[in-house]
Design a protein around this motif. Structure first.
Motif, mmCIF file in Angstrom:
data_model
loop_
_atom_site.group_PDB
_atom_site.id
_atom_site.type_symbol
_atom_site.label_atom_id
_atom_site.label_comp_id
_atom_site.label_asym_id
_atom_site.label_seq_id
_atom_site.Cartn_x
_atom_site.Cartn_y
_atom_site.Cartn_z
ATOM 1 N N LYS A 109 -0.209 20.503 11.694
ATOM 2 C CA LYS A 109 0.644 21.256 11.464
ATOM 3 C C LYS A 109 0.903 22.596 13.074
ATOM 4 N N GLN A 110 0.127 22.164 13.662
ATOM 5 C CA GLN A 110 0.261 23.138 15.076
ATOM 6 C C GLN A 110 1.170 22.450 15.940
ATOM 7 N N ALA A 111 1.341 21.319 16.039
ATOM 8 C CA ALA A 111 2.275 20.705 16.908
ATOM 9 C C ALA A 111 3.802 20.710 16.576
ATOM 10 N N GLU A 112 4.450 21.226 17.278
ATOM 11 C CA GLU A 112 5.722 21.726 16.961
ATOM 12 C C GLU A 112 6.694 20.363 16.792
ATOM 13 N N HIS A 113 6.240 19.462 17.608
ATOM 14 C CA HIS A 113 7.249 18.144 17.392
ATOM 15 C C HIS A 113 6.526 17.218 16.577
ATOM 16 N N ALA A 114 5.644 17.727 15.612
ATOM 17 C CA ALA A 114 4.908 16.713 14.583
ATOM 18 C C ALA A 114 5.723 15.891 13.682
ATOM 19 N N ARG A 115 6.684 16.719 12.864
ATOM 20 C CA ARG A 115 7.642 16.072 12.115
ATOM 21 C C ARG A 115 8.483 15.274 12.844
ATOM 22 N N VAL A 131 -0.774 12.650 13.946
ATOM 23 C CA VAL A 131 -1.513 12.277 12.589
ATOM 24 C C VAL A 131 -2.639 12.782 12.738
ATOM 25 N N VAL A 132 -3.103 13.678 11.593
ATOM 26 C CA VAL A 132 -4.406 14.134 11.381
ATOM 27 C C VAL A 132 -5.301 13.759 10.371
ATOM 28 N N ALA A 140 0.983 -1.149 -0.075
ATOM 29 C CA ALA A 140 0.196 0.142 0.087
ATOM 30 C C ALA A 140 0.749 1.530 -0.134
ATOM 31 N N HIS A 141 0.273 2.321 -0.452
ATOM 32 C CA HIS A 141 1.008 3.609 -0.351
ATOM 33 C C HIS A 141 0.019 4.466 0.535
ATOM 34 N N LEU A 142 0.740 4.867 1.407
ATOM 35 C CA LEU A 142 -0.065 5.600 2.583
ATOM 36 C C LEU A 142 0.318 7.016 2.484
ATOM 37 N N ASP A 143 -0.683 8.070 2.422
ATOM 38 C CA ASP A 143 -0.223 9.466 2.471
ATOM 39 C C ASP A 143 -0.619 9.824 3.940
ATOM 40 N N VAL A 144 0.161 10.482 4.588
ATOM 41 C CA VAL A 144 -0.155 10.944 5.925
ATOM 42 C C VAL A 144 -0.081 12.651 5.986
#
Length: 166
Positions: A88-94, A145-146, A80-84
């Motif tokens: 964007k508000q969470a500083e540590h998201a990336r 993840v949103v 599968a190809h999963l796009d995520v």
């Protein structure tokens, strides 16, 4: 920053000549081979063949050797190809997401993207049930993840690791 604090860098990869390109093409097709066999295919003696190979490895032109395993032959029937999309508000998201991806053996490749989706992952699983477990218990369990979107591979039209060297 002092010279002692600078990170070690690899020597720059020099311009590839015709022999270097042929060497890389051969290795992309037949990864494991004796230097003597490689030298024959390059029409070189073994010593210059080995020097070229070592130069390409030292400069980072060749990063690693790997066996290519057919996922279906070992029981991994779903790709599968999963796009995520991340919060964007969470500083540590990336950083949180990137660290998680590194821990997940189901993920074969992961890319940070421009556009609507933040990341795209290539994921393998035994079956749809195992994929669903991965998606719900690992990916969606991350608070950063949103949104996600899965696309399942129906047929492999082309699958290569060989780069165009021409």
């Amino acid at each position: 920053m002092s010279a002692a604090a600078l990170p070690a860098t690899r020597p720059a990869l020099p311009e590839l000549d015709r022999t270097d390109r042929k060497l890389l093409e051969i290795l992309q097709e037949h990864g494991r081979m004796q230097n003597s066999d490689l030298a024959k295919k390059l029409s070189l003696s073994p010593a210059p063949s080995l020097r070229r190979l070592q130069r390409l490895e030292a400069s980072g032109g060749i990063t690693r050797d790997a066996a290519i395993v057919d996922p279906k032959k070992i029981g991994l029937g779903v790709t599968a190809h999963l796009d995520v999309m991340l919060d964007k508000q969470a500083e540590h998201a990336r950083s949180t997401f990137r660290k998680a991806v590194q821990r997940w053996p189901e993920v074969l490749t992961g890319y940070a993207l421009t556009g609507q989706w933040d990341y795209s992952l290539k994921v393998v699983a035994r079956d749809l049930e195992q994929y669903a477990h991965f998606l719900m218990e690992k990916v969606l369990a991350l608070p950063v993840v949103v949104n996600v979107q899965s696309a399942f591979v129906l047929e492999t039209v082309k699958d290569t690791t060989a780069l165009p060297l021409g």
